[in-house]
Design an enzyme around this catalytic site. Structure first.
Site, PDB file in Angstrom:
ATOM      1  N   HIS A  49       0.844  -1.189   0.000  1.00 51.82           N
ATOM      2  CA  HIS A  49       0.000   0.000   0.000  1.00 51.82           C
ATOM      3  C   HIS A  49       0.884   1.246   0.000  1.00 51.82           C
ATOM      4  O   HIS A  49       2.094   1.168   0.237  1.00 51.82           O
ATOM      5  CB  HIS A  49      -0.931   0.014   1.222  1.00 51.82           C
ATOM      6  CG  HIS A  49      -0.218  -0.061   2.522  1.00 51.82           C
ATOM      7  ND1 HIS A  49      -0.192  -1.189   3.294  1.00 51.82           N
ATOM      8  CD2 HIS A  49       0.519   0.851   3.173  1.00 51.82           C
ATOM      9  CE1 HIS A  49       0.529  -0.969   4.361  1.00 51.82           C
ATOM     10  NE2 HIS A  49       0.982   0.259   4.315  1.00 51.82           N
TER      11      HIS A  49
HETATM   12  C1  T46 Z   1       2.753   0.725   6.956  1.00 46.18           C
HETATM   13  C2  T46 Z   1       3.524  -0.518   7.231  1.00 46.18           C
HETATM   14  C3  T46 Z   1       4.992  -0.249   7.416  1.00 46.18           C
HETATM   15  C4  T46 Z   1      -4.656  -0.750  13.387  1.00 46.18           C
HETATM   16  O1  T46 Z   1      -5.738  -1.031  13.925  1.00 46.18           O
HETATM   17  N1  T46 Z   1      -3.961   0.355  13.788  1.00 46.18           N
HETATM   18  C5  T46 Z   1      -2.759   0.695  13.252  1.00 46.18           C
HETATM   19  O2  T46 Z   1      -2.172   1.714  13.654  1.00 46.18           O
HETATM   20  C6  T46 Z   1      -2.203  -0.134  12.215  1.00 46.18           C
HETATM   21  C7  T46 Z   1      -0.875   0.226  11.580  1.00 46.18           C
HETATM   22  C8  T46 Z   1      -2.919  -1.236  11.822  1.00 46.18           C
HETATM   23  N2  T46 Z   1      -4.116  -1.550  12.403  1.00 46.18           N
HETATM   24  C9  T46 Z   1      -4.827  -2.759  11.987  1.00 46.18           C
HETATM   25  C10 T46 Z   1      -5.356  -2.755  10.564  1.00 46.18           C
HETATM   26  C11 T46 Z   1      -5.264  -4.213  10.150  1.00 46.18           C
HETATM   27  O3  T46 Z   1      -6.438  -4.869  10.552  1.00 46.18           O
HETATM   28  O4  T46 Z   1      -3.902  -3.847  12.051  1.00 46.18           O
HETATM   29  C12 T46 Z   1      -4.108  -4.759  10.982  1.00 46.18           C
HETATM   30  C13 T46 Z   1      -2.813  -4.948  10.181  1.00 46.18           C
HETATM   31  O5  T46 Z   1      -2.523  -3.730   9.462  1.00 46.18           O
HETATM   32  P1  T46 Z   1      -1.900  -3.722   7.981  1.00 46.18           P
HETATM   33  O6  T46 Z   1      -2.436  -4.866   7.220  1.00 46.18           O
HETATM   34  O7  T46 Z   1      -2.108  -2.356   7.407  1.00 46.18           O
HETATM   35  O8  T46 Z   1      -0.364  -3.957   8.341  1.00 46.18           O
HETATM   36  P2  T46 Z   1       0.926  -3.902   7.394  1.00 46.18           P
HETATM   37  O9  T46 Z   1       2.011  -4.542   8.160  1.00 46.18           O
HETATM   38  O10 T46 Z   1       0.638  -4.405   6.040  1.00 46.18           O
HETATM   39  O11 T46 Z   1       1.231  -2.311   7.247  1.00 46.18           O
HETATM   40  C14 T46 Z   1       1.624  -1.538   8.365  1.00 46.18           C
HETATM   41  C15 T46 Z   1       0.883  -0.194   8.382  1.00 46.18           C
HETATM   42  O12 T46 Z   1      -0.524  -0.421   8.292  1.00 46.18           O
HETATM   43  C16 T46 Z   1       1.298   0.723   7.270  1.00 46.18           C
HETATM   44  O13 T46 Z   1       0.847   2.036   7.524  1.00 46.18           O
HETATM   45  O14 T46 Z   1       3.269   1.649   6.344  1.00 46.18           O
HETATM   46  O15 T46 Z   1       3.023  -1.277   8.342  1.00 46.18           O
END
Ligand code: T46
Length: 134
Positions: A49
């Site tokens: 993303h």
């Molecule tokens: C990024 C990379 C480096 C939350 O509820 N609060 C939060 O602050 C975050 C970051 C995530 N979440 C929830 C949303 C999803 O249900 O945690 C779950 C996993 O998040 P995501 O799939 O977005 O995680 P990554 O590791 O793909 O990405 C994250 C960050 O979301 C993103 O901003 O830059 O780490």
């Protein structure tokens, strides 16, 4: 593509090491949120993303991982394997995280609270957004 890495001061003595990170001194934005990624297996890829507004610093405080950065024109892979080094990622940058080592902990300092509307999770949409907003 310019890769922006920040170096943090490590205070070490016979008891071990300590790194302090301060807003205004070490980080170029106000820190509104901190989160960390852990227990990610080596063959797993995360991210996929970009963000419209969010600025972040990624620090692999334990172990190592790789970050693919893609600005829509160029791609670069950054190795994060030092706990005194942070990778700055600004808006409009597609990112993927992969090759997490065992016990890797990726700490992230973020300029905004969590907002799903700030994410672009579709690559074609990311490319159109870049074309229309730059
Ligand atoms: C990024 C990379 C480096 C939350 O509820 N609060 C939060 O602050 C975050 C970051 C995530 N979440 C929830 C949303 C999803 O249900 O945690 C779950 C996993 O998040 P995501 O799939 O977005 O995680 P990554 O590791 O793909 O990405 C994250 C960050 O979301 C993103 O901003 O830059 O780490």
């Amino acid at each position: 593509m310019e890769i922006i890495k920040l170096k943090f001061n490590s205070h070490g003595d016979e008891r071990g090491s300590l790194i302090a990170i301060e807003e205004g001194l070490d980080i170029p934005f106000s820190i509104k949120r901190v989160y960390y990624v852990f227990d990610t297996l080596k063959n797993v890829h995360r991210g996929f993303h970009s963000h419209k507004k969010l600025e972040q610093i990624l620090i692999c405080v334990s172990g190592s991982c790789k970050i693919l950065l893609d600005d829509g024109k160029e791609k670069s892979i950054v190795n994060l394997d030092k706990n005194d080094e942070g990778l700055y990622i600004g808006p409009d940058m597609w990112r993927e995280m992969f090759e997490f080592s065992e016990n890797a902990i990726l700490l992230v300092l973020a300029s905004e609270v969590y907002e799903e509307n700030d994410y672009i999770r579709d690559y074609d949409e990311f490319i159109s957004y870049r074309i229309n907003n730059n």
